[in-house]
Design a protein around this motif. Structure first.
Motif, PDB file in Angstrom:
ATOM      1  N   HIS A  82       0.829  -1.209   0.000  1.00 20.16           N
ATOM      2  CA  HIS A  82       0.000   0.000   0.000  1.00 20.16           C
ATOM      3  C   HIS A  82       0.863   1.259   0.000  1.00 20.16           C
ATOM      4  CE1 HIS A  82      -2.742   3.139   1.249  1.00 20.16           C
ATOM      5  NE2 HIS A  82      -2.033   3.302   2.352  1.00 20.16           N
TER       6      HIS A  82
ATOM      7  N   GLU B 185       2.422   1.473  -3.461  1.00 21.26           N
ATOM      8  CA  GLU B 185       1.463   1.275  -4.550  1.00 21.26           C
ATOM      9  C   GLU B 185       1.802   0.057  -5.405  1.00 21.26           C
ATOM     10  OE1 GLU B 185       0.228   4.700  -6.772  1.00 21.26           O
ATOM     11  OE2 GLU B 185       0.428   5.974  -4.996  1.00 21.26           O
TER      12      GLU B 185
ATOM     13  N   GLU C 192      -8.672  -4.536  -5.462  1.00 19.02           N
ATOM     14  CA  GLU C 192      -9.752  -3.747  -4.856  1.00 19.02           C
ATOM     15  C   GLU C 192     -10.064  -4.274  -3.454  1.00 19.02           C
ATOM     16  OE1 GLU C 192     -14.458  -2.797  -5.707  1.00 19.02           O
ATOM     17  OE2 GLU C 192     -13.160  -3.225  -7.416  1.00 19.02           O
TER      18      GLU C 192
ATOM     19  N   ASN D 258      -7.251  -3.175  -1.174  1.00 20.57           N
ATOM     20  CA  ASN D 258      -7.372  -1.754  -0.840  1.00 20.57           C
ATOM     21  C   ASN D 258      -8.460  -1.506   0.194  1.00 20.57           C
ATOM     22  OD1 ASN D 258      -5.385  -0.123  -2.217  1.00 20.57           O
ATOM     23  ND2 ASN D 258      -6.299  -0.864  -4.101  1.00 20.57           N
TER      24      ASN D 258
ATOM     25  N   ILE E 167      -7.195  -1.222   3.808  1.00 23.74           N
ATOM     26  CA  ILE E 167      -6.346  -0.118   4.227  1.00 23.74           C
ATOM     27  C   ILE E 167      -6.983   0.750   5.310  1.00 23.74           C
ATOM     28  CG2 ILE E 167      -5.080   1.917   3.441  1.00 23.74           C
ATOM     29  CD1 ILE E 167      -3.908  -0.963   2.749  1.00 23.74           C
TER      30      ILE E 167
END
Length: 120
Positions: free
Chosen positions: A38, A41, A91, A94, A97
């Motif tokens: 994260h 990226e 997805e 993410n 996070i």
């Protein structure tokens, strides 16, 4: 459903949904790997090894494979020599996070409280 657990066939075999969450992201390394992907990226294998110097090559490979099998990360493989592989969050990855951000804040607050309690 996590493929890591072969003896549990469906969601009905879990005591609660938290058990599924902990199976997918729990352990010493998975959450750190997710957090570093994260933060960067996109990250390559050797960059993860440098960031997490105490993880063995075998363990990093196992954890990446598990996270990939569970849909948390994906990879892009470049057909070049030497091989180049980049990892990134899906997805679903993410979506973890905000939870991990709260865990990070909680840990920082705990350290502050622990240190202030130690001083008293």
């Amino acid at each position: 459903m996590p493929k890591d657990r072969n003896n549990k066939v469906s969601c009905n075999n879990y005591e609660c949904e938290i058990e599924i969450f902990l199976e997918i992201v729990g352990g010493k390394w998975k959450s750190l790997i997710i957090w570093e992907i994260h933060n960067n990226e996109i990250i390559r294998y050797n960059e993860l090894r440098r960031i997490l110097p105490n993880i063995t090559q075998k363990m990093l490979t196992q954890q990446l494979r598990s996270l990939e099998n569970n849909g948390i990360i994906d990879k892009k493989v470049y057909n070049i020599t030497p091989p180049k592989v980049e990892y990134f969050l899906t997805e679903l990855g993410n979506a973890l996070i905000p939870i991990m951000d709260q865990m990070d804040k909680w840990g920082k607050n705990y350290i502050v409280k622990y240190e202030s309690d130690e001083l008293n």
